[in-house]
Scaffold this motif. Structure first.
Motif, mmCIF file in Angstrom:
data_model
loop_
_atom_site.group_PDB
_atom_site.id
_atom_site.type_symbol
_atom_site.label_atom_id
_atom_site.label_comp_id
_atom_site.label_asym_id
_atom_site.label_seq_id
_atom_site.Cartn_x
_atom_site.Cartn_y
_atom_site.Cartn_z
ATOM 1 N N PHE A 41 0.641 -1.126 -0.112
ATOM 2 C CA PHE A 41 -0.088 0.079 -0.004
ATOM 3 C C PHE A 41 0.857 1.157 -0.022
ATOM 4 O O PHE A 41 0.531 2.161 -0.695
ATOM 5 C CB PHE A 41 -1.000 -0.159 1.118
ATOM 6 C CG PHE A 41 -1.828 1.145 1.400
ATOM 7 C CD1 PHE A 41 -2.921 1.379 0.497
ATOM 8 C CD2 PHE A 41 -1.434 2.002 2.315
ATOM 9 C CE1 PHE A 41 -3.633 2.674 0.905
ATOM 10 C CE2 PHE A 41 -2.108 3.387 2.558
ATOM 11 C CZ PHE A 41 -3.179 3.497 1.599
ATOM 12 N N GLN A 42 2.054 1.217 0.859
ATOM 13 C CA GLN A 42 2.823 2.339 0.927
ATOM 14 C C GLN A 42 3.684 2.645 -0.338
ATOM 15 O O GLN A 42 3.997 3.636 -0.643
ATOM 16 C CB GLN A 42 3.668 2.192 1.824
ATOM 17 C CG GLN A 42 3.196 2.410 3.421
ATOM 18 C CD GLN A 42 2.523 3.639 3.735
ATOM 19 O OE1 GLN A 42 2.597 4.547 3.204
ATOM 20 N NE2 GLN A 42 1.473 3.692 4.744
ATOM 21 N N LEU A 208 -6.412 11.470 -0.451
ATOM 22 C CA LEU A 208 -7.327 10.242 -0.623
ATOM 23 C C LEU A 208 -6.358 8.890 0.095
ATOM 24 O O LEU A 208 -7.296 8.433 0.598
ATOM 25 C CB LEU A 208 -7.283 9.751 -2.149
ATOM 26 C CG LEU A 208 -8.138 10.725 -3.094
ATOM 27 C CD1 LEU A 208 -7.766 10.086 -4.724
ATOM 28 C CD2 LEU A 208 -9.541 10.624 -2.960
ATOM 29 N N LYS A 209 -5.162 9.128 0.362
ATOM 30 C CA LYS A 209 -4.425 8.014 0.956
ATOM 31 C C LYS A 209 -4.793 8.341 2.392
ATOM 32 O O LYS A 209 -4.920 7.200 3.257
ATOM 33 C CB LYS A 209 -2.986 8.137 0.672
ATOM 34 C CG LYS A 209 -2.127 7.072 1.313
ATOM 35 C CD LYS A 209 -0.749 7.364 1.038
ATOM 36 C CE LYS A 209 0.152 6.208 1.538
ATOM 37 N NZ LYS A 209 1.819 6.498 1.422
ATOM 38 N N CYS A 215 -10.328 3.926 -2.168
ATOM 39 C CA CYS A 215 -10.339 4.729 -3.258
ATOM 40 C C CYS A 215 -8.929 5.182 -3.719
ATOM 41 O O CYS A 215 -8.722 5.177 -4.919
ATOM 42 C CB CYS A 215 -11.053 6.020 -3.028
ATOM 43 S SG CYS A 215 -11.605 7.099 -4.455
ATOM 44 N N TYR A 216 -8.238 5.354 -2.702
ATOM 45 C CA TYR A 216 -6.664 5.699 -3.250
ATOM 46 C C TYR A 216 -5.952 4.505 -4.033
ATOM 47 O O TYR A 216 -5.084 4.712 -5.106
ATOM 48 C CB TYR A 216 -5.664 5.773 -2.012
ATOM 49 C CG TYR A 216 -4.166 5.908 -2.282
ATOM 50 C CD1 TYR A 216 -3.589 7.058 -2.636
ATOM 51 C CD2 TYR A 216 -3.260 5.030 -1.914
ATOM 52 C CE1 TYR A 216 -2.250 7.214 -2.995
ATOM 53 C CE2 TYR A 216 -2.177 4.951 -2.172
ATOM 54 C CZ TYR A 216 -1.584 6.146 -2.680
ATOM 55 O OH TYR A 216 -0.166 6.317 -2.959
ATOM 56 N N VAL A 217 -6.326 3.144 -3.692
ATOM 57 C CA VAL A 217 -5.839 2.067 -4.225
ATOM 58 C C VAL A 217 -6.143 1.817 -5.603
ATOM 59 O O VAL A 217 -5.653 1.724 -6.806
ATOM 60 C CB VAL A 217 -6.242 0.948 -3.494
ATOM 61 C CG1 VAL A 217 -5.727 -0.418 -4.485
ATOM 62 C CG2 VAL A 217 -5.386 0.569 -2.152
ATOM 63 N N PRO A 254 8.777 -4.918 -1.682
ATOM 64 C CA PRO A 254 8.036 -5.299 -0.306
ATOM 65 C C PRO A 254 8.315 -6.604 0.056
ATOM 66 O O PRO A 254 8.771 -6.807 1.219
ATOM 67 C CB PRO A 254 6.535 -5.136 -0.647
ATOM 68 C CG PRO A 254 6.432 -4.064 -2.012
ATOM 69 C CD PRO A 254 7.698 -4.445 -2.669
ATOM 70 N N TYR A 255 8.444 -7.785 -0.866
ATOM 71 C CA TYR A 255 8.614 -8.984 -0.415
ATOM 72 C C TYR A 255 10.243 -8.991 -0.067
ATOM 73 O O TYR A 255 10.657 -9.751 0.944
ATOM 74 C CB TYR A 255 8.344 -9.915 -1.533
ATOM 75 C CG TYR A 255 8.928 -11.499 -1.355
ATOM 76 C CD1 TYR A 255 8.116 -12.158 -0.210
ATOM 77 C CD2 TYR A 255 10.023 -11.914 -1.752
ATOM 78 C CE1 TYR A 255 8.658 -13.400 -0.069
ATOM 79 C CE2 TYR A 255 10.329 -13.231 -1.460
ATOM 80 C CZ TYR A 255 9.389 -13.968 -0.642
ATOM 81 O OH TYR A 255 10.112 -15.216 -0.487
#
Length: 285
Positions: A41-42, A208-209, A215-217, A254-255
């Motif tokens: 998400f970030q 939005l975030k 909605c941001y996604v 991220p992983y």
């Protein structure tokens, strides 16, 4: 018996420690545990900014090739700005505007002043870099856009972050590229569009975030798909490489971050520097 003090003479070497020394060993005291979904998400902020640069360069390429008229771009940018302005107030019910004390009339005046100032100086912007070769202009623009991505405020508290420097570098790149367009009207529309996508669009992203993560996604995914579709019309290979870059940033990185967190091994113990937590201001009087 050995004591960990310096004010007494002891029959031990200065570097002597007993078996109790490692009892105070602590590992990863301040280590932060990440969740994969949260990191993905970030990473949306990085994805959106890469897409913003891609959309800006594609728009400039369409205008330079004569495939997009300045009137069409100005109309589309005006409509999208109005929709974004309404959405910006609707997300928090106008609480942000009420807290800042700005009125809609003040926003309208600022917009008109900026548009008039930019339109009046568009002939100067058009002829600003006539004495510089086109290859140099392209190299400077690429360097400035790269600096914009590096110094952009993605939400991290780091010394390298500078929103002002990032925005200035993006506007400098837009001026350089706009000077290679056919007419002064093209330069005016290009600089105006750069201000919208590099200054106003990130503000809406942050709102939005913070207020509506879902909605941001959705906006991030749609924006990335639009950038990929536009890039595919210019170069299919470029679209594939750009899609791979976005997937690597949003999924692979991220992983890797979470996997590397398992290897972190920070140690804390009696060898650390002493932290004075007592208020010593009375000794300075």
């Amino acid at each position: 018996r050995w004591q960990k003090v310096l004010y007494e003479r002891q029959p031990f070497p200065d570097n002597y420690v007993d078996q109790r020394f490692l009892e105070e060993l602590r590992k990863n005291v301040h280590a932060r545990q990440y969740r994969y979904q949260a990191v993905v998400f970030q990473s949306g902020a990085v994805v959106q900014q890469l897409c913003s640069v891609c959309v800006f360069v594609l728009t400039w390429w369409y205008m330079e090739a004569g495939m997009l008229s300045p009137q069409g771009l100005f109309g589309a940018a005006l409509v999208s700005s109005l929709l974004g302005y309404v959405l910006f107030d609707a997300v928090d019910g106008g609480a942000g505007r009420w807290a800042s004390g700005r009125t809609r009339w003040a926003d309208l005046k600022s917009t008109l002043v900026f548009a008039a100032f930019t339109y009046g100086f568009s002939p100067v912007l058009k002829t600003l870099t006539e004495s510089i070769s086109t290859d140099t202009i392209y190299a400077m623009s690429a360097l400035m856009l790269l600096g914009h991505l590096i110094f952009f405020d993605y939400g991290a508290n780091a010394a390298i972050v500078s929103s002002t420097l990032s925005l200035n570098m993006a506007i400098f790149a837009s001026v350089c590229l706009a000077s290679r367009l056919p007419r002064s009207l093209h330069a005016f529309v290009m600089v105006t569009f750069a201000m919208q996508i590099f200054a106003l669009w990130p503000m809406l992203q942050k709102k939005l975030k913070a207020r509506t993560p879902r909605c941001y996604v959705g906006v991030t995914v749609l924006f990335a798909l639009a950038a990929l579709a536009g890039l595919a019309t210019v170069s299919s290979v470029g679209a594939v490489l750009f899609a791979s870059l976005l997937l690597a940033i949003s999924c692979l990185c991220p992983y890797c971050l979470i996997r590397l967190q398992l290897l972190k091994d920070n140690i804390h113990g009696p060898w650390d520097e002493a932290e004075i937590k007592e208020d010593l201001s009375r000794f300075l009087m």
